[in-house]
Design a protein around this motif. Structure first.
Motif, PDB file in Angstrom:
ATOM      1  N   GLU A 104       0.830  -1.205   0.000  1.00  0.00           N
ATOM      2  CA  GLU A 104       0.000   0.000   0.000  1.00  0.00           C
ATOM      3  C   GLU A 104       0.870   1.264   0.000  1.00  0.00           C
ATOM      4  O   GLU A 104       0.574   2.233  -0.703  1.00  0.00           O
ATOM      5  CB  GLU A 104      -0.943   0.004   1.197  1.00  0.00           C
ATOM      6  CG  GLU A 104      -1.923   1.147   1.163  1.00  0.00           C
ATOM      7  CD  GLU A 104      -3.043   1.004   2.176  1.00  0.00           C
ATOM      8  OE1 GLU A 104      -3.852   1.944   2.247  1.00  0.00           O
ATOM      9  OE2 GLU A 104      -3.119  -0.014   2.874  1.00  0.00           O
ATOM     10  N   ARG A 108       0.945   4.114  -2.918  1.00  0.00           N
ATOM     11  CA  ARG A 108       0.743   5.531  -2.613  1.00  0.00           C
ATOM     12  C   ARG A 108       1.870   6.376  -3.221  1.00  0.00           C
ATOM     13  O   ARG A 108       1.620   7.417  -3.837  1.00  0.00           O
ATOM     14  CB  ARG A 108       0.654   5.728  -1.101  1.00  0.00           C
ATOM     15  CG  ARG A 108       0.251   7.115  -0.656  1.00  0.00           C
ATOM     16  CD  ARG A 108       0.009   7.221   0.843  1.00  0.00           C
ATOM     17  NE  ARG A 108       1.033   6.600   1.670  1.00  0.00           N
ATOM     18  CZ  ARG A 108       0.892   5.431   2.325  1.00  0.00           C
ATOM     19  NH1 ARG A 108      -0.244   4.753   2.258  1.00  0.00           N
ATOM     20  NH2 ARG A 108       1.869   4.938   3.049  1.00  0.00           N
ATOM     21  N   GLY A 124     -10.259   4.338  -6.682  1.00  0.00           N
ATOM     22  CA  GLY A 124     -10.509   4.862  -5.348  1.00  0.00           C
ATOM     23  C   GLY A 124      -9.541   4.262  -4.359  1.00  0.00           C
ATOM     24  O   GLY A 124      -8.336   4.173  -4.592  1.00  0.00           O
ATOM     25  N   ARG A 125     -10.083   3.784  -3.270  1.00  0.00           N
ATOM     26  CA  ARG A 125      -9.290   3.197  -2.192  1.00  0.00           C
ATOM     27  C   ARG A 125      -8.497   1.997  -2.711  1.00  0.00           C
ATOM     28  O   ARG A 125      -9.019   1.164  -3.439  1.00  0.00           O
ATOM     29  CB  ARG A 125     -10.240   2.772  -1.070  1.00  0.00           C
ATOM     30  CG  ARG A 125      -9.555   2.251   0.174  1.00  0.00           C
ATOM     31  CD  ARG A 125     -10.618   1.989   1.238  1.00  0.00           C
ATOM     32  NE  ARG A 125     -10.509   0.800   2.011  1.00  0.00           N
ATOM     33  CZ  ARG A 125     -10.431  -0.460   1.606  1.00  0.00           C
ATOM     34  NH1 ARG A 125     -10.414  -0.753   0.354  1.00  0.00           N
ATOM     35  NH2 ARG A 125     -10.355  -1.462   2.448  1.00  0.00           N
ATOM     36  N   GLN A 127      -7.041  -1.503  -2.853  1.00  0.00           N
ATOM     37  CA  GLN A 127      -7.383  -2.838  -2.354  1.00  0.00           C
ATOM     38  C   GLN A 127      -6.399  -3.818  -2.992  1.00  0.00           C
ATOM     39  O   GLN A 127      -6.593  -4.232  -4.137  1.00  0.00           O
ATOM     40  CB  GLN A 127      -8.823  -3.203  -2.744  1.00  0.00           C
ATOM     41  CG  GLN A 127      -9.220  -4.623  -2.420  1.00  0.00           C
ATOM     42  CD  GLN A 127      -9.356  -4.868  -0.939  1.00  0.00           C
ATOM     43  OE1 GLN A 127      -9.988  -4.102  -0.239  1.00  0.00           O
ATOM     44  NE2 GLN A 127      -8.754  -5.939  -0.455  1.00  0.00           N
TER      45      GLN A 127
END
Length: 191
Positions: A104, A108, A124-125, A127
């Motif tokens: 993650e 980012r 989006g988020r 996963q």
């Protein structure tokens, strides 16, 4: 019009061979599922969509420092999931277990590098997952999720990440690696 690009981590051949040995015999048992081929298996860090050549050059420049400042890490895939829900699943996947936080953080940093290159990052988020199969109409996936959970885990050292050009064709996507970014402290692993 630019290239359709994404950033991803790919498992090594030892992992794809092991996973394919479990999935291969089941590929034809559910006509509503389109199983991804092992050469397309990856964990997407960022989907970038159509990227113009000048933005691609800036992206590559921005990703070098991301790789240099990210230490190689161990990643384990295991545990089945689906999108959007088990009663009408359109995507079956294996999730990230050990190493999910590192993955993650890398995603980012990659997304930030893309934004600084003037590229809009889709999605989006985050996963973290490896897509195994898709269905256009959605299927009841509970038995598939239970089966995939019996496969155990698949682990490797993430030694690099890739910038991939994904060309859509009638026969399915064609993936071409544009650039490979080696992570700090990694041993080069054969692909």
């Amino acid at each position: 019009m630019g290239k359709r690009l994404f950033l991803a981590v790919r498992p090594p051949a030892s992992v794809t061979d092991d996973l394919e040995a479990r999935i291969g015999p089941r590929r034809d048992t559910e006509p509503a599922l389109r199983w991804a081929q092992p050469e397309h298996w990856h964990v997407t860090l960022a989907f970038l969509g159509d990227v113009a050549a000048d933005h691609e050059d800036r992206l590559v420049e921005n990703l070098g420092p991301v790789a240099e400042s990210t230490t190689a890490f161990d990643l384990t895939l295991g545990g089945a999931g689906c999108f959007p829900q088990p009663g009408a699943a359109k995507v079956l996947w294996l999730g990230a277990r050990d190493g999910a936080a590192e993955l993650e953080a890398l995603a980012r940093r990659c997304r930030t590098a893309a934004s600084r290159a003037g590229i809009h990052v889709d999605g989006g988020r985050f996963q973290p997952h490896l897509t195994l199969a898709r269905s256009n109409r959605g299927i009841v996936a509970r038995r598939w999720l239970a089966l995939l959970d019996t496969f155990g885990t698949f682990g490797w050292q993430v030694a690099d990440f890739l910038l991939i050009d994904s060309e859509l064709t009638r026969g399915g996507p064609r993936h071409r690696v544009i650039e490979r970014f080696g992570l700090a402290g990694s041993e080069k692993m054969p692909r």
